[in-house]
Design an enzyme around this catalytic site. Structure first.
Site, short mmCIF file in Angstrom:
data_model
loop_
_atom_site.label_atom_id
_atom_site.label_comp_id
_atom_site.label_asym_id
_atom_site.label_seq_id
_atom_site.Cartn_x
_atom_site.Cartn_y
_atom_site.Cartn_z
N LYS A 273 42.84 -19.60 15.12
CA LYS A 273 42.47 -18.32 14.52
C LYS A 273 43.57 -17.86 13.58
O LYS A 273 44.72 -18.24 13.82
CB LYS A 273 42.20 -17.25 15.57
N TYR B 78 42.62 -10.17 17.62
CA TYR B 78 42.34 -10.12 19.06
C TYR B 78 41.62 -8.80 19.42
O TYR B 78 40.72 -8.78 20.25
CB TYR B 78 43.63 -10.24 19.87
#
Ligand code: NDP
Length: 362
Positions: free
Chosen positions: A132, A217
């Site tokens: 990510k 996140y």
């Protein structure tokens, strides 16, 4: 590395990669064979988390490496018993097409190199697991998704918390309305970043600052807990060190509204420690985790006094086993390219709101 030594290294690995492969003959399709993973980019995460995790996985193993640093190639070959034929540079990845020892390429390079390395792996017929954020723009994410579809390989994104039991327990509490309806989400993540010369502070490699790196996140938390997509985002940015954070964001605070009426607030920062969790306000109480985003030790509590503290195995081993299972059983991964692209789309909307100085609708 000097240009010369880099060139020699690239040439020698290219020559090796084109030799008939012993490993290919020995290992290909052996019964009970573990899928071979090649780590692409041997930096901090690959070295300290992913390689050790691959020693614990039941259905996959560290089979190869892609690196631009010759000294790391030597070190990793010795440490993990990687044959020379399974060592590649970023420029020789196409040679992997001939190597049946490698099934999956795990891309762990700086954010804006994910597309290049994913495209190379997919063109060589390898499944791709990519760290990510998936990439630094929606267009680049789409190219990665298209390339993997065209090559008939899976594209997974390294969202380890999608498999972490404490985070997933919170998703269950929300879904089953154990403490009533979810109304408010407060999710924050940040740290005081060190070395001012690192790629995370360079726009061309990182695509942005703390938002791209750790804000993602919080974005995942809000999407996981609501099971919805936000349709309104309002954001603002502050910089306390305009020299260090000349190219990327230091601190961003943003709000999102969801179709059901849930509202979320998040802060991502490279300027301060201590932000690492989330709390969810519900119609009858609350629940949350702090820390929520660490490699281990994530825990929290509920307003009814119950602790949330489920023992968790290595998060990287867990996500890799899931991806390998998906590949082996031809089942789509839940952490797919579309999920990665949606996060990038929302992060871009946060930047857009800051630029326009007003909320944006999605
Ligand atoms: P590092 O800087 O530690 O490592 C990146 C590696 O990429 C380098 O060591 C290098 O490996 C390779 N690389 C290739 N080109 C370049 C370049 N131009 N500049 C710098 N490095 C280059 O980064 P991390 O390991 O911390 O992060 C890598 C990726 O993993 C990022 O996308 C990050 O967001 C993600 N990440 C995810 C985490 C998670 O919890 N899921 C946690 C931390 C990071 P080599 O020398 O072998 O060529």
């Amino acid at each position: 590395m000097t240009t010369n030594s880099r060139r020699q290294f690239i040439a020698s690995t290219a020559a090796l990669a084109s030799l008939p492969l012993l490993a290919e003959r020995v290992n290909a399709q052996a019964p009970g064979r573990k899928l071979g993973v090649a780590l692409c980019g041997l930096g901090s995460l690959a070295t300290n988390q992913i390689a050790p995790a691959l020693l614990k996985t039941r259905n996959c193993r560290l089979a190869g490496i892609v690196t631009g640093t010759p000294s790391k190639a030597e070190e990793w070959k010795k440490k993990y018993g990687i044959p020379a034929a399974n060592v590649y540079t970023y420029d020789t990845m196409s040679q992997m097409a001939k190597n049946k020892d490698i099934d999956i390429v795990y891309v762990v390079t700086p954010n804006s190199l994910h597309m290049q390395h994913t495209l190379a792996a997919a063109a060589a017929g390898k499944h791709v697991y990519c760290e990510k954020p998936l990439e630094i723009s929606v267009e680049r994410c789409q190219k990665m998704i298209d390339a993997c579809k065209k090559a008939g390989v899976q594209l997974g994104v390294g969202y380890r918390l999608q498999f972490e039991a404490n985070n997933q327990e919170c998703v269950r509490l929300a879904k089953e309305k154990v403490l009533g309806d979810v109304k408010i989400i407060d999710a924050n993540f940040g740290f005081a970043i060190g070395d001012p010369t690192q790629w995370r502070l360079k726009r061309d490699l990182a695509g942005g600052g703390a938002l791209m790196d750790v804000g993602i996140y919080c974005m995942q938390t809000a999407r996981m807990i609501t099971g919805e997509e936000p349709n309104w985002i309002s954001a603002t940015e502050v910089k306390t060190d305009p020299v260090k954070f000349k190219e990327v964001d230091e601190t961003i605070s943003w709000q999102m509204k969801f179709p059901s009426g849930v509202i979320s607030h998040s802060i991502s920062t490279y300027g301060a420690n201590g932000l690492m969790g989330f709390r969810v306000g519900t119609s009858r109480g609350f629940f949350g985790l702090e820390p929520a985003y660490f490699y281990n030790g994530n825990r929290g509590r509920r307003s009814d006094g119950t602790e949330i503290n489920i023992p968790v195995a290595d998060q990287f081993a867990t996500e890799l086993e899931d991806f390998a299972d998906c590949v082996l059983n031809k089942k789509p991964t839940k952490v797919n390219g579309e999920m990665g692209m949606q996060d990038v789309k929302l992060l871009m909307a946060v930047y857009d709101s800051i630029k326009k100085g007003r909320p944006v609708t999605i």
